[in-house]
Design a protein around this motif. Sequence first.
Motif, PDB file in Angstrom:
ATOM      1  N   CYS A  54       0.818  -1.229   0.000  1.00 13.00           N
ATOM      2  CA  CYS A  54       0.000   0.000   0.000  1.00 13.00           C
ATOM      3  C   CYS A  54       0.841   1.264   0.000  1.00 13.00           C
ATOM      4  O   CYS A  54       2.027   1.262   0.313  1.00 13.00           O
ATOM      5  N   THR A  55       0.176   2.354  -0.356  1.00 14.40           N
ATOM      6  CA  THR A  55       0.691   3.701  -0.120  1.00 14.40           C
ATOM      7  C   THR A  55      -0.309   4.371   0.831  1.00 14.40           C
ATOM      8  O   THR A  55      -1.231   3.716   1.339  1.00 14.40           O
ATOM      9  N   ASP A  56      -0.154   5.663   1.026  1.00 10.70           N
ATOM     10  CA  ASP A  56      -1.131   6.409   1.824  1.00 10.70           C
ATOM     11  C   ASP A  56      -2.515   6.387   1.187  1.00 10.70           C
ATOM     12  O   ASP A  56      -3.512   6.660   1.853  1.00 10.70           O
ATOM     13  N   GLU A  57      -2.607   6.054  -0.097  1.00 10.40           N
ATOM     14  CA  GLU A  57      -3.871   6.245  -0.813  1.00 10.40           C
ATOM     15  C   GLU A  57      -4.833   5.059  -0.769  1.00 10.40           C
ATOM     16  O   GLU A  57      -6.005   5.225  -1.099  1.00 10.40           O
ATOM     17  N   ASN A  58      -4.360   3.868  -0.386  1.00  3.62           N
ATOM     18  CA  ASN A  58      -5.304   2.737  -0.363  1.00  3.62           C
ATOM     19  C   ASN A  58      -6.453   3.018   0.597  1.00  3.62           C
ATOM     20  O   ASN A  58      -7.631   2.819   0.279  1.00  3.62           O
ATOM     21  N   PHE A  59      -6.101   3.507   1.790  1.00  9.01           N
ATOM     22  CA  PHE A  59      -7.146   3.807   2.775  1.00  9.01           C
ATOM     23  C   PHE A  59      -8.021   4.967   2.303  1.00  9.01           C
ATOM     24  O   PHE A  59      -9.244   4.904   2.398  1.00  9.01           O
ATOM     25  N   THR A  60      -7.387   6.029   1.807  1.00 10.46           N
ATOM     26  CA  THR A  60      -8.187   7.213   1.459  1.00 10.46           C
ATOM     27  C   THR A  60      -9.168   6.906   0.333  1.00 10.46           C
ATOM     28  O   THR A  60     -10.245   7.476   0.272  1.00 10.46           O
ATOM     29  N   GLN A  61      -8.790   5.989  -0.564  1.00  6.91           N
ATOM     30  CA  GLN A  61      -9.644   5.718  -1.718  1.00  6.91           C
ATOM     31  C   GLN A  61     -10.621   4.562  -1.516  1.00  6.91           C
ATOM     32  O   GLN A  61     -11.634   4.472  -2.204  1.00  6.91           O
ATOM     33  N   LYS A  62     -10.321   3.668  -0.559  1.00  3.43           N
ATOM     34  CA  LYS A  62     -11.144   2.447  -0.480  1.00  3.43           C
ATOM     35  C   LYS A  62     -11.891   2.236   0.826  1.00  3.43           C
ATOM     36  O   LYS A  62     -12.826   1.428   0.874  1.00  3.43           O
ATOM     37  N   ALA A  63     -11.472   2.888   1.922  1.00  7.74           N
ATOM     38  CA  ALA A  63     -12.046   2.535   3.233  1.00  7.74           C
ATOM     39  C   ALA A  63     -13.414   3.157   3.478  1.00  7.74           C
ATOM     40  O   ALA A  63     -14.193   2.666   4.300  1.00  7.74           O
ATOM     41  N   GLY A  64     -13.723   4.235   2.783  1.00  8.97           N
ATOM     42  CA  GLY A  64     -15.026   4.885   2.987  1.00  8.97           C
ATOM     43  C   GLY A  64     -15.181   5.450   4.385  1.00  8.97           C
ATOM     44  O   GLY A  64     -16.257   5.362   4.995  1.00  8.97           O
ATOM     45  N   ALA A  65     -14.125   6.069   4.894  1.00 13.44           N
ATOM     46  CA  ALA A  65     -14.114   6.495   6.303  1.00 13.44           C
ATOM     47  C   ALA A  65     -14.516   7.956   6.517  1.00 13.44           C
ATOM     48  O   ALA A  65     -14.775   8.366   7.651  1.00 13.44           O
ATOM     49  N   PHE A  66     -14.581   8.733   5.453  1.00 14.73           N
ATOM     50  CA  PHE A  66     -14.604  10.176   5.680  1.00 14.73           C
ATOM     51  C   PHE A  66     -15.974  10.739   6.057  1.00 14.73           C
ATOM     52  O   PHE A  66     -16.049  11.787   6.702  1.00 14.73           O
ATOM     53  N   LYS A  67     -17.053  10.066   5.685  1.00 16.48           N
ATOM     54  CA  LYS A  67     -18.377  10.561   6.094  1.00 16.48           C
ATOM     55  C   LYS A  67     -18.482  10.511   7.623  1.00 16.48           C
ATOM     56  O   LYS A  67     -18.846  11.493   8.275  1.00 16.48           O
ATOM     57  N   LYS A  68     -18.126   9.388   8.181  1.00 10.86           N
ATOM     58  CA  LYS A  68     -18.178   9.212   9.641  1.00 10.86           C
ATOM     59  C   LYS A  68     -17.169  10.128  10.335  1.00 10.86           C
ATOM     60  O   LYS A  68     -17.470  10.766  11.343  1.00 10.86           O
ATOM     61  N   ALA A  69     -15.952  10.210   9.795  1.00  8.07           N
ATOM     62  CA  ALA A  69     -14.930  11.057  10.422  1.00  8.07           C
ATOM     63  C   ALA A  69     -15.365  12.524  10.416  1.00  8.07           C
ATOM     64  O   ALA A  69     -15.104  13.268  11.369  1.00  8.07           O
ATOM     65  N   ALA A  70     -16.052  12.935   9.348  1.00  6.78           N
ATOM     66  CA  ALA A  70     -16.549  14.313   9.265  1.00  6.78           C
ATOM     67  C   ALA A  70     -17.641  14.545  10.305  1.00  6.78           C
ATOM     68  O   ALA A  70     -17.696  15.595  10.950  1.00  6.78           O
TER      69      ALA A  70
END
Length: 276
Positions: A54-70
């Motif tokens: 991985c790079t830093d981008e696997n999580f940012t592009q695939k985890a779908g975390a940002f709605k909850k984090a926001a």
Amino acid sequence: MELLSSTKTFGGWLKRYRHASTSVKGDMVFSIFLPPQAETKKVPVLYWLSGLTCTDENFTQKAGAFKKAAQLGLAIVCPDTSPRGTDYPNEHDSYDFGSGAGFYINATVEPYAQSYNMYDYVVDELPALISEHFRVNDKKSISGHSMGGHGALICALKNPNTYQSVSAFAPITNPTNCAWGKKVFTGYLGEDESSWQQWDATCLIQHATQRLELFVDQGDADDFLSKQLKPESLVKACFKNDHPINLRMQSGYDHSYYFIASFIDEHLDYHFDALK
Ligand SMILES: N[C@@H](CCC(=O)N[C@@H](CSC=O)C(=O)NCC(=O)O)C(=O)O
């Protein structure tokens, strides 16, 4: 720091930076999600450590975390998984050693010892950089996947009272006792196996001075489960040392980011509860 990209999402911002790292003696790239709340106040941070390849981008592009984090008001920092830009022997030959496989430890064998210091990078250098440049408070938690799940566990176990909480998805639990771990520990730490134990979560449990719960999700259809991940080793060590662990075996899930995306909201809630 050089801003590489800035993307608005769920009212917050996903930013990607390159900076010169003293720990790895070269340029590193990381991503940070800043929730809308960070416009006006300091927010807590979750560090996410990704797995092999991985790079830093696997999580940012695939985890779908940002709605909850926001919604929560939680920043998420995603470092890369190894130094880049070097060309050591065998560094780019296989997916489970060298580039993309830094394992979040500090190498002692040359030439890897010159730059493969991912532990120092994620525990000390990156948090200091994040505190200096972003509106974050001093509360942090850590999570990750597979190699990064193990990274999260060792960072928490080796640094009592540094992280408010720790969780992992399908972590490697006992690298001194699996092929992935033996390969990288031999290459980065050398043949003397006694030096490996300080980087092995299952071995570290007996030395833990803070009984911080380990929250672990593991899919039972994960192809790496029995040969590489071995959660039973970690559970046994926790049981023996009275260390709290919540291992949830998730029926039918494999090792992929589809699995992570299915449970990431629960992990973010878990961390935010501890970070409040
Ligand atoms: N041989 C495979 C193995 C790579 C793989 O499965 N990587 C996982 C992490 S495994 C443990 O650290 C991963 O997160 N992959 C990236 C992704 O986006 O899924 C291969 O080379 O593909």
